[in-house]
Design an enzyme around this catalytic site. Structure first.
Site, mmCIF file in Angstrom:
data_model
loop_
_atom_site.group_PDB
_atom_site.id
_atom_site.type_symbol
_atom_site.label_atom_id
_atom_site.label_comp_id
_atom_site.label_asym_id
_atom_site.label_seq_id
_atom_site.Cartn_x
_atom_site.Cartn_y
_atom_site.Cartn_z
ATOM 1 N N HIS A 171 0.862 -1.236 0.122
ATOM 2 C CA HIS A 171 -0.067 -0.170 0.054
ATOM 3 C C HIS A 171 0.822 1.185 0.062
ATOM 4 C CE1 HIS A 171 -2.052 3.263 2.283
ATOM 5 N NE2 HIS A 171 -2.953 3.007 1.385
ATOM 6 N N GLU B 235 1.970 1.920 -3.621
ATOM 7 C CA GLU B 235 0.699 2.454 -4.214
ATOM 8 C C GLU B 235 0.874 3.959 -4.156
ATOM 9 O OE1 GLU B 235 -3.194 1.886 -2.650
ATOM 10 O OE2 GLU B 235 -3.354 3.839 -3.286
ATOM 11 N N HIS B 236 0.947 4.361 -2.801
ATOM 12 C CA HIS B 236 1.249 6.056 -2.754
ATOM 13 C C HIS B 236 2.304 6.616 -3.421
ATOM 14 C CE1 HIS B 236 -1.544 7.148 0.986
ATOM 15 N NE2 HIS B 236 -1.849 5.927 0.604
ATOM 16 N N GLU C 239 -2.982 8.127 7.588
ATOM 17 C CA GLU C 239 -4.430 7.380 7.025
ATOM 18 C C GLU C 239 -4.658 6.086 7.951
ATOM 19 O OE1 GLU C 239 -3.453 6.124 3.100
ATOM 20 O OE2 GLU C 239 -5.221 4.738 2.899
#
Lengths: 448, 448
Positions: B72, B75-76, B152
């Site tokens: 993840h 992905e950022h 997040e």
């Protein structure tokens, strides 16, 4: 007669006073070989025997995901022969020299040991040094051993409901840290282990700089140094061990329960583990406080759990508590209760919770602390009098982030533990959200 | 007026009959580029827009232990610029061309998508192909993004008790398989992720042969082929993806409970997950049967759970059930109940257990099956009418062990599901020892 009695009494008195001092008198010599191999010598010349151990700083918690059981599998395979010594010779040499040997694997270390006449130490070193680098594995000797390991898992775990319960408790305890997987491995993963896996693990972890040699018994540090240089010192170190980076377990936030229904279970059982620090990770006297608290709560018939559940309330056949602190990354504090035939396991758990709550509110008494403290020190004296136990303590210390000295000198700190230490440790770690409660039930209808 | 009514009625009738057939009419073209990149095209020229997606066969379940959150995090970082396009340009190009884009990561895949005017498809391909191999990461843009990801996690998980509960349920559900760790990652591990980790993961998983291109909308397969060859076909494949070997989860043997006490929780909640097969691992119609059973039990106000707990017994404010089957290695079947203010969460769980027991004994009715079957097919028609949804379904299929065709043709099998299918699936998987029950409690005293 009378004289004897007095003598015995005096002896007892002296004994009690002498203990702590005596316990401190463990002589330990420690040095490193040029190739990075650590050596610890614990001389003790009461008998002409030595305990020879080689410890590797690798255990099941160092396996990659999907290869559980590999560290233990390799331990088995280390007896399969080398370029110099054919399969079986290792054990045969020990036998014909009147020695005994074995090996064991835990989450943090893999150790090999022999107990043998001191004049045979050189031979043991030759054999142990040889298999550190010259192991020969073939599918012919690896594949049958895999069946042996699988059978070992069946016997020790799959056919033992309480072992299965403990395994499930551990699995629920650790969400990220590898301590959650069994040392013997998950059958589904063990069944897939190969010779290549074993050799890769061997090459990645077995080297002088990742090993600790411990020799206890009828030897001098000087004698060991000469032999160690000759047999282990000549080995070329093949890699520099990296720090053992296991992922940190997130701080527990939710209490967990595991209910195992198994028709093979003789009777219900309740067992709870709390995530706690280990001796290596504890602050101050936390670990010792938990160790002594476990004794106060559940070690022997004088303990709170046993007296209350078994003797007074008569609802339990057995009750106990323990602390496991000899690990690199974390430890556990545990309580256990087995209801009497017909009695309700829920009742037993409730009674245990009442006792734990009382400790959190009122702490323990000085009388209790003194009792278990003296017990602990007395037990240590016997332990420290045992050559093999000394060697083992040193090896555990040096593979779980401690020094040999610190483990032998633990008495000094045991003396210092206060009631406040115990209350603080209890308040900090005997907390439900840090725990996994395991329930073993013989029949189905009572489940959930 | 009257005519209209009749027309509407006829339309409704036709609608009901036409649905299944209509649902089967999804045209899918699929081919591979020379470098191994798979391409799926789903033409739909109602509007002059396209959905452009690139899916990578890598998710959080492919991270090595200790690096949770890395998939993840990368992905950022994929938006941080390349050798060709400086940071920020990717998003800016999409904006100034009136498009919208985003990305998402799950346990099994990482996907990037844009929705834009069809005549801008080439630009999207140029940008997406570029960042598949030319990503540039510097500590300057990586470290701030790590704070973003940590924030997040704080927002979505740590500040949301029910999210924390689900996370704890997953952690207790999987003892060996990596599905047990959160996609966002454990904070303790996320905090330690580095630029080197991200680049290593990027190099190990991002290559044409490990990617799937999905284009849906106002294009022909021929047009896509020409563009795909031009932009993606020129990329050199850097490695051959190995089979995604995640360790198998041992067959569950113990029911587990997780109790999370959190003062921030508005009210108590009970949530239970059962380990079940996924669409990719299910035998026969098992997955569809579980999907329909979940609808019968807990989808909407007509469902058994809702009618019994909320409408009739009035003990719950909400009750639901679901099946998650779009995963590579396994799925889950879940039930959920939130008691009315003041009501007891234990009562709610007991009521749910009664309903589940009834299904295991008596199965469900043909009437129930027909109702949810028609619902499911109707819902699918709307889904299949949505360009972005079609692209997403194709991507999910191709990254979780299914074919695009199989996911679009699911209706055919839905029609075939029988009452026996449902009863057998329930008997096999709705079993307590396969489950983790999560309890969320606002206050402490009720714990355990």
């Amino acid at each position: 007669m009378r004289a004897v009695k007095i003598a015995a009494l005096q002896l007892a008195l002296i004994f009690l006073i002498v203990l702590p001092v005596h316990a401190l008198n463990v002589e330990v010599a420690s040095f490193k070989l040029a190739n990075g191999m650590q050596v610890v010598v614990i001389p003790n010349n009461r008998a002409p025997v030595v305990t020879h151990m080689v410890w590797y700083r690798v255990g099941s918690a160092d396996e990659v995901s999907g290869k559980s059981g590999l560290a233990h599998f390799l331990e088995h395979l280390m007896f399969k022969g080398t370029t110099k010594h054919p399969p079986g010779e290792f054990d045969r040499f020990i036998d014909i020299n009147g020695g005994e040997g074995n090996a064991f694997t835990t989450r943090d270390y893999t150790a090999y040991f022999q107990r043998i006449a001191s004049d045979r130490l050189a031979l043991m070193m030759e054999l142990e040094a040889d298999r550190m680098q010259n192991l020969v594995l073939t599918d012919e000797n690896v594949l049958p051993e895999l069946s042996v390991v699988r059978e070992e898992r069946r016997e020790r775990t799959d056919n033992d409901p309480s072992a299965l319960l403990s395994e499930q408790i551990d699995a629920a305890m650790y969400t990220a840290h590898p301590y959650g997987k069994p040392v013997i491995g998950w059958m589904s993963e063990v069944a897939k282990l190969t010779r290549e896996d074993a050799m890769a693990f061997y090459r990645a972890h077995y080297t002088p700089a990742n090993a600790v040699l411990v020799v206890a018994g009828d030897v001098t540090p000087e004698q060991v140094k000469v032999l160690a240089e000759k047999y282990y010192g000549v080995l070329k170190n093949t890699f520099t061990p990296e720090p053992r980076l296991r992922t940190a377990e997130p701080d527990p936030i939710a209490s967990r329960r595991v209910t195992l229904v198994d028709a093979r279970a003789a009777s219900p059982v309740m067992q709870r583990s709390y995530l706690a620090p280990s001796y290596a990770t504890a602050n101050g006297r936390e670990a010792l406080a938990l160790d002594l608290l476990a004794d106060i709560l559940g070690n022997g018939t004088q303990s709170r759990l046993y007296k209350t559940l078994v003797v007074d309330q008569k609802i339990a056949a057995h009750a106990a508590a323990w602390y496991s602190g000899d690990q690199l990354d974390s430890g556990t504090f545990g309580v256990y209760g087995a209801p009497n035939p017909g009695a309700d396991v829920g009742k037993v758990e409730a009674a245990i919770d009442v006792i734990l709550a009382d400790v959190l509110t009122n702490g323990v008494t000085q009388k209790e602390l003194d009792r278990v403290r003296n017990q602990a020190i007395a037990e240590r004296v016997y332990t420290l009098d045992n050559q093999a136990a000394l060697a083992r303590m040193a090896g555990v210390a040096l593979t779980t982030g401690l020094s040999a000295r610190s483990i032998f000198d633990r008495d000094i700190d045991i003396e210092k533990v206060t009631l406040d230490d115990i209350r603080q440790a209890a308040e900090k770690y005997i907390v439900l959200k840090r725990s996994v409660t395991g329930i073993l039930l013989p029949e189905t209808q009572t489940q959930n």
